[in-house]
Scaffold this motif. Structure first.
Motif, short mmCIF file in Angstrom:
data_model
loop_
_atom_site.label_atom_id
_atom_site.label_comp_id
_atom_site.label_asym_id
_atom_site.label_seq_id
_atom_site.Cartn_x
_atom_site.Cartn_y
_atom_site.Cartn_z
N THR A 61 0.86 -1.18 0.00
CA THR A 61 0.00 0.00 0.00
C THR A 61 0.90 1.24 0.00
N GLU A 63 0.71 3.67 1.93
CA GLU A 63 1.06 3.98 3.34
C GLU A 63 2.30 3.20 3.76
N LYS A 64 2.36 1.94 3.35
CA LYS A 64 3.49 1.11 3.78
C LYS A 64 4.80 1.61 3.15
#
Ligand code: NDP
Length: 480
Positions: A61, A63-64
């Protein structure tokens, strides 16, 4: 002697050939480290590692990916002293400049793209009832990033941050002349938890390791910053392979100073735009045009300030101008000064190599140099020198100076000094450069498009432009 390693598949490794090249400390003029003399075999290993890592990294993702890049940014800040010292020793630039500009900006580059990817969106076009298009932007795959020696970690991270944020895996090569901070950066990436193979750093010569990256059939996009001639060479290889290319090349930037310039701000900024980093910034203004009534006053004040610049040991706080990056580059710049003399120029300040005492007695230092009396179309005013050398020239009117400013093959940046708003807008529009500063220089908002026209390059970096470059777009049309 420090030994630099390649960073391939998450590990610090030796080059396959076992051969190494010397790395010089320019302030001392002596070898202090060795770097891998990598070749196509090392680039192949790096490519394989990057290809293997791509499915995982591109499926994370945003975010990751963002969190890992933020870790790297944080680690750069934590290690600022070590990195700044390494940059200064490798490049010859004043330590205080590396500490206040280069390394903080490297951290900012990582953080900027780690967070901008969270907001990067693609378009959707509603066409008519029952038909909608949306654009998918996916990472390109394995990309190549090649960076120069003048702002080593700063420009290295400026490329790899958007490439990684967008989900690509990278094979990167820093300049062979200044490899140290990229090596320290590879250690930071390991500690920050960057998965193996996502970033691979192959050290070595441009015409060997660099060439192998550009010509590798699996590396489908090349982001390059460096000289125009190298850019031409890269474009010739990449074009028939239909690779995406972003080329940030040389410049011959003009500072244009009108009578109504904000004088105090202008004079101190023009000293910086001429001699920061020994004049070795692609954005430095090496041609200074001054409206005639102001010329003599400007000349006097400018010379006075430039004479006060301290050329010296880059590690001293008092030093304003450090060493030239290499002996060949110092010789090249000195030969350009000689040519300026042959062309009829008068050297009003500087012009010579400086021999310092003590630790730096064999270092490569040049006096900040001001030349006057040259025509706009001479070699000195047309070719990039990339050193602490500027020319000053008077002009009569707007039309004349616009002609001078646009007369070179380059089109990277310009700086205009005037309090006349209408004139500022008119010039900003008519100057053929990718970047224009009015009453300032080198203020950088990382969201803005960065790059040049004409022989200064192809494409733009920064903000969405970089994220667009490092993604492949696909339009999907749905009838429902
Ligand atoms: P070079 O073009 O010599 O080198 C840039 C990078 O390309 C280095 O890593 C170099 O490796 C590598 N390289 C050299 N030859 C090849 C090749 N055949 N194939 C692939 N890679 C190659 O530039 P410099 O390092 O001398 O940097 C100074 C230049 O960079 C100036 O012209 C300056 O204007 C420009 N520049 C432009 C900027 C911009 O944003 N427009 C910003 C900063 C600098 P190696 O060092 O090992 O030869």
């Amino acid at each position: 002697m420090k030994i630099i390693s390649n960073y391939i598949n998450g590990e610090l490794v030796n080059p396959l050939s076992g051969s190494y090249l010397d790395v010089f400390n320019p302030a001392e003029g002596k070898v202090y480290a060795q770097l891998p003399d990598s070749d196509g075999g090392d680039v192949n290993l790096a490519f394989k590692a990057a290809s293997a890592a791509f499915p995982l990294w591109s499926s994370f993702t945003v975010e990751k990916r963002s969190r890992i890049l933020l870790n790297i940014s944080q680690a750069i800040e934590t290690n600022i002293e070590e990195l700044a010292l390494a940059e200064s020793m490798d490049n010859g630039k004043p330590l205080k400049l590396a500490r206040s500009v280069d390394i903080p900006r490297a951290a900012t580059n990582m953080r900027f793209f780690a967070t901008s990817i969270l907001h990067f969106a693609s378009e959707s076009h509603y066409m008519e009832e029952g038909v909608i298009n949306y654009t998918l932007r996916r990472p390109v795959g394995v990309v190549g990033c090649i960076s120069p020696w003048n702002l080593p970690l700063y420009l290295f991270t400026w490329k790899i941050a958007p490439a990684l944020a967008a989900g690509n895996c990278v094979v990167a090569k820093p300049s062979e002349i200044t490899p140290m901070t990229a090596f320290l950066f590879s250690k930071i990436c390991i500690e920050a938890g960057l998965p193996k193979g996502v970033l691979n750093i192959v050290h070595g010569l441009g015409n060997k390791a660099g060439n192998a990256i550009v010509s590798h059939p699996g590396i489908t996009a090349i982001s390059f910053t460096g000289g125009t001639q190298t850019g031409e060479h890269i474009a010739k290889i990449a074009a028939p392979m239909f690779k995406k290319t972003s080329l940030e090349l040389g410049g011959k930037n003009a500072a244009i100073i009108f009578n109504d310039a904000p004088y105090y701000e202008m004079i101190k900024t023009v000293v910086r735009s001429s001699f920061s980093n020994q004049g070795q910034i692609c954005l430095c203004c090496s041609r200074i045009f001054i409206e005639k009534p102001l010329f003599e006053k400007f000349k006097k004040d400018f010379i006075h300030r430039v004479k006060k610049l301290q050329v010296g040991d880059p590690l001293k706080e008092s030093t304003d101008v450090g060493a030239m990056v290499s002996e060949p580059h110092m010789k090249k710049v000195l030969s350009c000064i000689k040519i300026a003399g042959e062309e009829g120029g008068t050297i009003t300040t500087g012009g010579k190599r400086i021999i310092l005492n003590g630790r730096c007695e064999n270092g490569w230092f040049i006096e900040p140099t001001i030349i006057e009396g040259l025509q706009s179309n001479c070699r000195t005013n047309q070719e990039e020198i990339f050193g602490p050398v500027v020319t000053i020239m008077p002009f009569e009117n707007e039309e004349e100076v616009l002609g001078y400013a646009n007369s070179t093959k380059y089109g990277l940046a310009a700086s205009i000094w005037t309090n006349n708003l209408g004139r500022a807008h008119k010039f900003a529009e008519k100057i053929k450069t990718g970047i224009v500063w009015v009453n300032c220089w080198m203020i950088r908002d990382l969201r803005t498009p960065f790059g040049g026209m004409k022989s200064s390059g192809v494409g733009r970096e920064g903000g969405w432009e970089a994220l667009k470059f490092f993604t492949e777009q696909k339009n999907i049309c749905i009838k429902y």
